[in-house]
Design an enzyme around this catalytic site. Structure first.
Site, mmCIF file in Angstrom:
data_model
loop_
_atom_site.group_PDB
_atom_site.id
_atom_site.type_symbol
_atom_site.label_atom_id
_atom_site.label_comp_id
_atom_site.label_asym_id
_atom_site.label_seq_id
_atom_site.Cartn_x
_atom_site.Cartn_y
_atom_site.Cartn_z
ATOM 1 N N SER A 127 41.444 38.027 43.639
ATOM 2 C CA SER A 127 41.857 38.348 42.272
ATOM 3 C C SER A 127 43.375 38.415 42.238
ATOM 4 O O SER A 127 43.986 39.438 42.580
ATOM 5 C CB SER A 127 41.257 39.687 41.842
ATOM 6 O OG SER A 127 41.691 40.025 40.538
ATOM 7 N N ASP B 65 42.480 36.564 36.064
ATOM 8 C CA ASP B 65 42.097 37.336 34.887
ATOM 9 C C ASP B 65 43.075 37.128 33.752
ATOM 10 O O ASP B 65 44.299 37.257 33.927
ATOM 11 C CB ASP B 65 42.029 38.825 35.234
ATOM 12 C CG ASP B 65 40.802 39.166 36.056
ATOM 13 O OD1 ASP B 65 39.681 38.911 35.591
ATOM 14 O OD2 ASP B 65 40.968 39.685 37.180
ATOM 15 N N GLY C 212 40.002 49.445 40.575
ATOM 16 C CA GLY C 212 39.806 50.797 41.079
ATOM 17 C C GLY C 212 38.623 51.543 40.501
ATOM 18 O O GLY C 212 38.439 52.727 40.794
ATOM 19 N N ASP D 144 32.154 40.576 40.402
ATOM 20 C CA ASP D 144 33.529 41.051 40.257
ATOM 21 C C ASP D 144 33.520 42.535 39.925
ATOM 22 O O ASP D 144 32.950 42.943 38.921
ATOM 23 C CB ASP D 144 34.222 40.257 39.137
ATOM 24 C CG ASP D 144 35.676 40.657 38.935
ATOM 25 O OD1 ASP D 144 36.209 41.443 39.744
ATOM 26 O OD2 ASP D 144 36.277 40.164 37.961
#
Length: 225
Positions: free
Chosen positions: A7, A34, A144, A174
């Site tokens: 990512s 993203d 997180g 994901d």
């Protein structure tokens, strides 16, 4: 096929070039990119001018994940960059067939994403039309978060349906993917594991090579070979 997709939003934004070199050197050849609009999720990331030089390296397979409302706008915005995949959220449209056709008309593979609370059955009418299915194991927007374990049941139902329909789009997961959660997912079945701060881009001891090795050892497919 089970692979790690880094990512890149979670990488060091002041040294993205160096990050890409190091990721490629240890064998990572997929990037998850993203794109967030500050509306669909309460965060902003990554603009076309940021992703363009990354995609142009031609060293990575790129999945541009559009966590955005009005995805048709962003398909038009990012398609000229020629990523390998453009993935939109099923929750953002009432006409997914139109978006899939838009992406395919631009000679890009189409992906469809769903959030943890969305029933996986909503994907079933489109399984033969897309090349990638992104199953979010956290709500999109921020790294997180805690892995949402009930999503594993959805993944099981999805795999059964794919087998019934005899179609083989890639399955991508994901959200807080680490050695523990990757093992649980791998036992059910997935192809791509998006990895960010939980297991790759962090200050924990170990090089990218060591962290990648720890992750790939979680894949149950290795035990079957």
């Amino acid at each position: 096929m089970e692979k790690i997709a880094a990512s890149i939003m979670c990488g060091n934004q002041l040294a993205l070039g160096q990050e890409l070199q190091e990721l490629h050197a240890v064998g990572i050849d997929w990037l998850h990119c993203d794109v967030m609009d500050g509306v669909y999720v309460n965060n902003l990331a990554m603009a076309p001018y940021v992703l363009e030089p990354i995609i142009q390296t031609k060293k990575f397979t790129t999945d541009v994940h559009l966590a955005c409302v009005h995805p048709e706008k962003y398909i038009e915005m990012f398609a000229p960059l020629a990523p390998d995949y453009l993935t939109f959220h099923l929750e953002t449209t009432k006409e997914p067939e139109i978006l899939i056709k838009m992406i395919h008309d631009k000679r890009i593979k189409a992906g469809m994403a769903i959030n943890p609370e969305t029933p996986v059955e909503k994907l079933f009418p489109y399984l033969a039309s897309v090349e990638l299915l992104l199953i979010m194991t956290v709500n999109p927007g921020f790294a997180g978060q805690s892995f949402q374990w009930p999503v594993l049941e959805k993944l099981e139902r999805l795999n059964r349906q794919l087998e019934m329909q005899k179609v083989t789009p890639l399955i991508e997961v994901d959200g807080n993917i680490n050695s523990e959660t990757a093992t649980a997912v791998s036992e059910i079945g997935a192809n791509l594991y998006v990895v960010g701060t939980s297991a790759l881009f962090n200050d924990k001891p170990g090089s990218y090579e060591e962290k990648l090795k720890s992750l790939t050892q979680s894949f149950t497919s290795l035990e079957k070979n």
